[in-house]
Each structure stands twice: as structure tokens, then as C-alpha cells.
Design a protein around this motif. Structure first.
Motif, short mmCIF file in Angstrom:
data_model
loop_
_atom_site.label_atom_id
_atom_site.label_comp_id
_atom_site.label_asym_id
_atom_site.label_seq_id
_atom_site.Cartn_x
_atom_site.Cartn_y
_atom_site.Cartn_z
N ASP A 159 0.82 -1.17 -0.16
CA ASP A 159 0.10 0.09 -0.13
C ASP A 159 0.80 1.31 0.08
O ASP A 159 0.32 2.39 0.47
CB ASP A 159 -1.01 0.00 1.21
CG ASP A 159 -0.19 0.03 2.68
OD1 ASP A 159 1.09 0.01 2.67
OD2 ASP A 159 -0.71 -0.40 3.55
N ASP A 241 -2.31 -7.74 -1.20
CA ASP A 241 -1.13 -7.61 -0.67
C ASP A 241 -0.21 -8.78 -0.44
O ASP A 241 -0.79 -9.84 0.07
CB ASP A 241 -1.58 -7.34 1.00
CG ASP A 241 -0.64 -7.02 1.83
OD1 ASP A 241 0.44 -7.33 1.62
OD2 ASP A 241 -1.06 -6.57 3.40
N TRP A 248 1.56 -13.92 6.34
CA TRP A 248 1.12 -12.72 7.12
C TRP A 248 2.20 -11.94 8.07
O TRP A 248 1.80 -11.70 8.97
CB TRP A 248 -0.06 -12.84 7.66
CG TRP A 248 -1.30 -13.00 6.51
CD1 TRP A 248 -2.03 -14.09 6.34
CD2 TRP A 248 -1.76 -11.82 5.74
NE1 TRP A 248 -2.76 -13.92 5.31
CE2 TRP A 248 -2.84 -12.32 4.90
CE3 TRP A 248 -1.33 -10.63 5.59
CZ2 TRP A 248 -3.43 -11.79 3.84
CZ3 TRP A 248 -2.02 -9.82 4.33
CH2 TRP A 248 -3.12 -10.45 3.72
N PRO A 258 -4.72 -9.38 8.68
CA PRO A 258 -5.52 -9.46 7.32
C PRO A 258 -6.92 -8.70 7.39
O PRO A 258 -7.34 -8.27 6.31
CB PRO A 258 -5.59 -10.86 6.76
CG PRO A 258 -5.20 -11.66 8.00
CD PRO A 258 -4.62 -10.87 8.84
N TYR A 261 -7.75 -4.82 6.07
CA TYR A 261 -7.58 -4.80 4.48
C TYR A 261 -8.07 -3.15 4.51
O TYR A 261 -9.20 -2.64 4.74
CB TYR A 261 -8.78 -5.67 3.97
CG TYR A 261 -8.50 -5.71 2.37
CD1 TYR A 261 -7.51 -5.88 1.54
CD2 TYR A 261 -9.28 -4.38 1.76
CE1 TYR A 261 -7.26 -5.78 0.11
CE2 TYR A 261 -9.10 -4.17 0.17
CZ TYR A 261 -8.21 -4.77 -0.45
OH TYR A 261 -7.75 -4.60 -1.77
#
Ligand SMILES: NC(=O)c1ccc[n+]([C@@H]2O[C@H](COP(=O)([O-])OP(=O)(O)OC[C@H]3O[C@@H](n4cnc5c(N)ncnc54)[C@H](O)[C@@H]3O)[C@@H](O)[C@H]2O)c1
Length: 394
Positions: A159, A241, A248, A258, A261
Motif C-alpha cells: 500500500d 497484499d 502474514w 489481514p 484490509y
């Protein structure tokens, strides 16, 4: 030079995000003591003095002349690296300068020359070539047991583009976008693993969001002098991602949830204009938000798969998966004191033992050359030759 059992006095220039991310590793390492900081904001200087002690300065040149400072960690924005490295070199202080070395090649070359003229050591980092599993893969390649390295596949979906930014971080001409801040990590890793001597680069870049008008994605193919090649791919557009494929564990070695998001885009809704966004970024700096806990895992820069003659290796935050001819097995990475211990080891060895680091100024200049080559190759559609590549120092 202070005695070898005395901690190395570290001065810090810039108390923003990069310092926040490196601080837990510095605090965990008894070989270093934070003795001074330089920052323009009174609030962060006061927080440093209160929590960490040492002297605080409004000016980096003043920090560099502080007699308690043996080495300076330069964590200021890219465009300031040249002046701040030259200030440290002029004061005879060793330097850890965060990536990228600089924005312009001329600036990077001037920094390398200044360090050489002053006889100081310069390390470009922390950067992901220092990560434990990268070092583990490097050692395995060097052992020759699996034959030659032939191909690298490195990719990362993050991101990046939607984290709060200063305005220049969204302007390529000022060093913004994913090439100078993110490609530089992938380049650093693949050059270390493939022997450093890249020969040419073909690439495409993506600028797909008019509200973030800089590169948010790229694909690059790097050919190395010995015939090995590396495919690099990155998207910072905050959709898929790739930490989903890294157990993770996030880039910085923390477990990632997760269910969060979309958190980066969500946070950005609080910042409707550039000024508010810069203030939001500042609120994540030292003195304005809590220091992160030490990370329990190694850092990483997305999935990386290496193909050698007799096996593929896949890097994970915990070590290496080895896929051989008849067996597959997991080889855990050695535990380390902190996720950024590799960069601190290099700094320690440079200051105390005079050992030239792999990630030297000249190494950082070679990485920077490939950043420019990616932009140039994408703009012209032509493959770009390289002239500043070096092999890792022994
Ligand atoms: N290695 C990493 O994981 C990592 C992560 C983030 C950033 N970085 C790098 O660190 C550098 C800084 O980026 P950032 O995201 O921390 O930015 P930032 O804006 O969060 O921090 C920069 C800091 O420098 C300070 N500063 C500005 N001018 C100064 C001056 N003249 N003297 C002293 N301090 C000054 C600012 O007040 C700010 O606190 C960049 O080169 C970036 O690429 C590295």
C-alpha cells in the motif's frame, strides 16, 4: 577513536518515520548509544532529550561536530542526503545514510567522493539486502553447493502509495514514487544475490492514479554480466497484499492482521489536502507517536524465488524453502538480536574494525543507477546499459 568495549556514539539526523523504524533495533544493541540528534522540530528534539538523553541540535552540521558522536545515522528526506553526508564527512564522522543514497547520480557521486576524501566509512541502509534470510540465501549461493544462480523473481504488492506522504514523495522529479523508495530495495537485494554486476535494464512503469501523480508500479528485467537475470515487479496501489504469501508477516517483521484490509486508503480520507497529509505523516514520527515494539520476525521485501542449477530457493520471513531435485525442506534463518541487526553489524564493523561494508556509498550509487535506468527504459522503450556497477566487497 574510542576503545572497542565502549559503545559507539550514534548521532541521528532526522527524527521521522525512518528513525522510528530503526530505533527499536538501535535500542536493543548494546554496541551503540544514541548520544545526539538533529531535527528542525522542537517537539521531537525535546522528546529525544527526555527519553534518550544526549544533546539535541537544530542543525545537522552542529550535530556532526558533537565530540560524543562517532557515527551519524542520516534519516532525513532523500533530497537532503547529499548535504548531510558531506557535513558528516567534513567533520570526520562515519555515516549510515538511509536509502536511496541520493536522487541525482551527481549528488551520489559527490557523496562517495566526500567520504573517500575524508577517509570515513559510509553505509547505505538500513535496507532489505541486510535482512536475515537474504544473508542466508547469499551464503548458500556463495557456498556453490547448489550450482550457479541463474534467475531471480522478486515481487511485492503493497500500500506504499497510499501511506501519508510529504508532497515531494509524490513527485518523481523530487525523488518521489516507488522507484527511488521501493525499487531501490529490490535492486539492492538482487544485486547482492546475483553478484552486483548488472549489465542492462529493460522496464515499464505505471502511473495509474492522477491523485498520486508518480510511479506506483513497475516491472523491470535486469541482466547480469555472468548471464543471470532478475525479474522485479512492484505495485504500491494498495489492492492485493503479497504479505498473504509471506505468512502474514509484514515488511518490518511484525505479524499483520489481514482483517485490516484497506487501512491505508481509509487513513488517507482524514487528509483531504497535501498539508494535512504531510501533518499526518509527521504525526507518525518520533515524539508524536509511540515507538514500535521490537519485531519478532526478520524483515522482508516480498516474495523472492531464486533458481540455481540444482534447486530453487524461496525466501520467507523465517528462513529459506529449498526445492531440490528429490527433496524440499525448510531451513530456518539464524535468530538475530533485532530485524535491523545486519545494518548495525556493518556499521559496527566499519567503525571498529575499519571493514568496508558491501552496502558502501559506491554500492548505493550502483543501486541508484538502476533506479534511473528503470525510469529511462520505461520512458524510451529501450534497454539501458549501466556504467557504475560493482561487485560486493569481500
Ligand atoms: N529503511 C527504511 O525502512 C526506511 C523507511 C522509511 C524511510 N526511509 C528513508 O528515510 C529517509 C526519510 O524518510 P522518512 O519517511 O523518515 O521521512 P520523514 O518525513 O518521516 O522524516 C524525515 C525527518 O527529517 C527531518 N528533517 C527535515 N529537515 C531536516 C534537517 N535539515 N535536519 C534534520 N532533520 C530534518 C524532518 O523533520 C523529519 O522528521 C528517506 O530517504 C527514506 O527513503 C527508509
Amino acid at each position: 577513536m574510542p576503545s572497542s568495549d565502549h559503545p559507539i556514539g550514534l548521532g541521528v539526523a532526522g527524527l521521522g518515520r525512518a528513525f522510528m523504524l530503526t530505533l527499536p533495533s538501535i535500542l536493543a544493541d548494546r554496541r551503540f548509544r544514541l548520544v545526539a540528534a538533529a531535527a528542525p522540530r522542537e517537539e521531537s528534539r525535546a522528546a529525544f532529550a527526555a527519553a534518550l538523553g544526549g544533546s539535541v541540535h537544530a542543525d545537522v552540521a552542529e550535530l556532526c561536530h558533537d565530540p560524543n558522536v562517532d557515527a551519524v545515522y542520516i534519516a532525513t528526506p532523500h533530497q537532503m542526503h547529499r548535504d548531510h553526508v558531506i557535513a558528516a564527512a567534513s567533520a570526520g564522522k562515519h555515516v549510515l545514510v538511509d536509502k536511496p543514497l541520493a536522487i541525482a547520480m551527481e549528488d551520489g557521486a559527490a557523496m562517495v567522493a566526500a567520504a573517500e576524501a575524508a577517509g570515513i566509512q559510509m553505509i547505505v541502509g538500513p535496507s532489505h539486502s541486510f535482512d536475515g534470510p537474504v544473508a542466508q540465501a547469499h551464503a548458500m549461493i556463495q557456498s556453490g553447493k547448489l550450482g550457479r544462480l541463474r534467475m531471480i523473481q522478486a515481487f511485492n504488492y503493497t500500500d506504499f502509495l497510499y501511506r501519508p506522504r510529504r508532497s515531494e514523495e509524490l513527485d518523481t522529479a523530487q525523488g518521489g514514487g516507488v522507484i527511488f523508495s521501493q525499487a531501490v530495495h529490490q535492486i539492492d537485494i538482487v544485486r547482492l544475490l546475483a553478484g552486483g554486476l548488472a549489465r542492462n535494464v529493460a522496464a515499464q512503469t505505471g502511473r495509474w492514479d492522477q491523485s498520486r501523480p508518480t510511479e506506483g508500479a513497475y516491472a523491470a528485467l535486469i541482466a547480469f554480466a555472468d548471464g543471470a537475470f532478475a525479474s522485479l515487479l512492484y505495485s504500491g496501489y494498495a489492492h492485493f497484499d503479497s504479505d498473504a504469501w509471506m505468512d502474514w508477516v509484514g515488511e518490518l517483521g511484525h505479524a499483520k492482521d489481514p482483517s485490516r484490509y484497506g487501512a491505508a486508503r481509509q487513513m488517507l480520507t482524514q487528509a483531504p489536502d497535501a498539508q494535512t497529509e504531510a501533518a499526518l505523516k509527521q504525526s507518525r514520527g518520533y515524539g508524536a507517536s509511540p515507538v514500535p515494539d521490537p519485531a519478532p520476525h526478520h524483515e522482508h521485501f516480498g516474495p523472492i524465488i531464486l533458481s540455481l542449477d540444482r534447486a530453487d530457493l524461496r525466501l520467507t520471513p523465517g528462513g529459506l524453502w529449498l526445492y531440490g531435485d528429490t527433496e524440499q525442506r525448510f531451513i530456518p534463518a539464524p535468530r538475530i538480536l533485532s530485524p535491523r541487526a545486519g545494518a548495525l553489524d556493518a556499521l559496527h564493523d566499519a567503525v571498529r574494525l575499519g571493514r568496508r561494508p558491501v552496502q558502501s556509498g559506491a554500492w548505493g550509487l550502483a543501486n541508484l543507477e538502476i533506479c534511473h535506468a528503470i525510469l529511462h527504459a520505461a520512458a524510451t522503450g529501450q534497454s539501458v546499459g549501466l556504467a557504475h556497477q560493482i561487485a560486493p566487497a569481500d
